[in-house]
Design a protein around this motif. Structure first.
Motif, PDB file in Angstrom:
ATOM      1  N   GLN A  31      -2.699  37.736  -7.509  1.00  0.00           N
ATOM      2  CA  GLN A  31      -1.961  36.235  -7.837  1.00  0.00           C
ATOM      3  C   GLN A  31      -3.046  35.424  -7.901  1.00  0.00           C
ATOM      4  O   GLN A  31      -3.753  35.215  -7.762  1.00  0.00           O
ATOM      5  N   THR A  32      -2.586  34.318  -8.648  1.00  0.00           N
ATOM      6  CA  THR A  32      -2.974  32.903  -8.753  1.00  0.00           C
ATOM      7  C   THR A  32      -2.296  31.976  -9.048  1.00  0.00           C
ATOM      8  O   THR A  32      -1.016  32.428  -9.520  1.00  0.00           O
ATOM      9  N   TYR A  33      -2.760  30.821  -8.608  1.00  0.00           N
ATOM     10  CA  TYR A  33      -2.657  29.456  -8.328  1.00  0.00           C
ATOM     11  C   TYR A  33      -3.778  28.643  -8.989  1.00  0.00           C
ATOM     12  O   TYR A  33      -4.276  28.962  -9.362  1.00  0.00           O
ATOM     13  N   ILE A  46      -4.773  29.626   2.190  1.00  0.00           N
ATOM     14  CA  ILE A  46      -4.046  30.896   3.316  1.00  0.00           C
ATOM     15  C   ILE A  46      -3.260  30.751   3.266  1.00  0.00           C
ATOM     16  O   ILE A  46      -2.454  31.601   3.104  1.00  0.00           O
ATOM     17  N   LEU A  48      -0.317  29.520   1.784  1.00  0.00           N
ATOM     18  CA  LEU A  48      -0.288  30.066   0.416  1.00  0.00           C
ATOM     19  C   LEU A  48      -0.197  31.265   0.304  1.00  0.00           C
ATOM     20  O   LEU A  48       1.259  32.270  -0.249  1.00  0.00           O
ATOM     21  N   HIS A  49      -1.299  32.639   0.328  1.00  0.00           N
ATOM     22  CA  HIS A  49      -1.363  33.607   0.533  1.00  0.00           C
ATOM     23  C   HIS A  49      -0.472  34.317   1.621  1.00  0.00           C
ATOM     24  O   HIS A  49       0.534  35.372   1.288  1.00  0.00           O
ATOM     25  N   LEU A  60      -5.454  36.285  -3.788  1.00  0.00           N
ATOM     26  CA  LEU A  60      -4.750  35.356  -3.868  1.00  0.00           C
ATOM     27  C   LEU A  60      -6.476  34.298  -5.178  1.00  0.00           C
ATOM     28  O   LEU A  60      -7.024  33.986  -4.206  1.00  0.00           O
ATOM     29  N   GLU A  71     -10.474  29.316  -4.928  1.00  0.00           N
ATOM     30  CA  GLU A  71     -10.835  29.725  -3.277  1.00  0.00           C
ATOM     31  C   GLU A  71     -10.170  31.643  -3.969  1.00  0.00           C
ATOM     32  O   GLU A  71      -9.083  31.686  -5.059  1.00  0.00           O
ATOM     33  N   ILE A  72     -10.644  32.135  -3.342  1.00  0.00           N
ATOM     34  CA  ILE A  72     -10.054  33.817  -2.987  1.00  0.00           C
ATOM     35  C   ILE A  72     -10.334  33.801  -1.035  1.00  0.00           C
ATOM     36  O   ILE A  72     -10.252  34.219  -0.700  1.00  0.00           O
ATOM     37  N   VAL A  73      -8.746  34.129  -1.910  1.00  0.00           N
ATOM     38  CA  VAL A  73      -7.653  34.666  -0.339  1.00  0.00           C
ATOM     39  C   VAL A  73      -7.907  36.071  -0.300  1.00  0.00           C
ATOM     40  O   VAL A  73      -6.688  36.613  -0.927  1.00  0.00           O
ATOM     41  N   THR A  74      -7.908  37.837   0.653  1.00  0.00           N
ATOM     42  CA  THR A  74      -7.690  38.700   0.367  1.00  0.00           C
ATOM     43  C   THR A  74      -7.372  38.996   2.072  1.00  0.00           C
ATOM     44  O   THR A  74      -7.548  38.401   3.019  1.00  0.00           O
ATOM     45  N   GLY A  75      -6.596  39.942   1.237  1.00  0.00           N
ATOM     46  CA  GLY A  75      -5.674  39.966   3.449  1.00  0.00           C
ATOM     47  C   GLY A  75      -6.585  41.101   3.491  1.00  0.00           C
ATOM     48  O   GLY A  75      -7.591  41.065   3.309  1.00  0.00           O
TER      49      GLY A  75
END
Lengths: 130, 104
Positions: A31-33, A46, A48-49, A60, A71-75
């Motif tokens: 997903q991209t914001y 985080i 948003l993720h 994200l 920012e890159i957020v990974t689960g």
């Protein structure tokens, strides 16, 4: 000037295609914001993720061109396939393009790089089906 | 049989003997055949392409726009300080999530 520029339909299609390709290659959800972020960008990303349908299996990418924040957020599940080092490499790719004024190209290249980094082919000997 | 007879056998330009006379096509028929049929084929191909692209959009979703990806974008507080040039990346480990942060 990167900030404040609205994406054209073609840009959106290109980014959507990059997201779809990354999802197909990696099996993860991307997903991209792209837009304004709160002051605490990491917490914002985080949050948003966490709102995504499958946060554990999602990546994200948040980009605020006005404030020049990425920012890159990974689960949790994603981290086993896409470690933070790979994220840093993708960030380097993206920010290089951003510095050159290419916002869309940077996003596309970074997303593709993340998808390729998360690609792990299934191996018979690893799954115990020999 | 001369050359013209052989040619007429290979490329019959007239109605064969014993066959009913073929009517000459009207300009409307010719126009329909030369323009209408290609137009219909083009429309069918364009329609199928458009349908497949919309199906892909529905499947993966246009997630770029924050207003469609998330309900309500958060408010922005204007940045007062100048962002330093160059790339600054850092890794954070919070709440079990991974990833990285950067400014440019």
């Amino acid at each position: 000037m990167l900030g404040g520029e609205a994406l054209s339909f073609g840009d959106r299609r290109q980014i959507d295609a990059a997201l779809a390709t990354a999802e197909r290659v990696s099996g993860l959800s991307f997903q991209t914001y792209l837009g304004p972020a709160a002051d605490q960008t990491r917490q914002h990303a985080i949050a948003l993720h966490a709102k995504l349908t499958d946060p554990d299996g999602s990546v994200l990418v948040l980009c605020d061109p006005e404030r020049r924040v990425l920012e890159i957020v990974t689960g949790q599940r994603v981290r086993t396939l896409l470690d933070d080092g790979a994220c840093r490499l993708a960030v380097a790719t993206m920010t290089s393009s951003f510095l050159a004024g290419d916002l869309v190209g940077g996003l596309i290249n970074g997303i593709q790089q993340l998808g390729e980094a998360a690609y792990h082919p299934q191996m018979l000997h690893a799954s115990g089906r020999l | 049989m001369g050359m013209s007879g052989l040619q007429s056998m290979l490329v019959p330009l007239e109605t064969l003997p014993g066959w009913p006379a073929a009517p000459n096509p009207t300009p409307l028929h010719a126009l329909l055949l030369l323009v209408g049929v290609p137009l219909v084929v083009i429309l069918i191909i364009a329609g199928s392409s458009w349908l497949s692209s919309t199906h892909e959009l529905k499947k993966y979703g246009p997630t770029v726009n924050p207003t469609t990806a998330f309900a309500g974008a958060p408010g922005v507080e204007s940045a007062t300080e100048e962002v330093p040039a160059g790339i600054e990346a850092k890794t954070t480990s919070d709440s079990g999530t991974g990833g990285t942060s950067a400014r440019w």
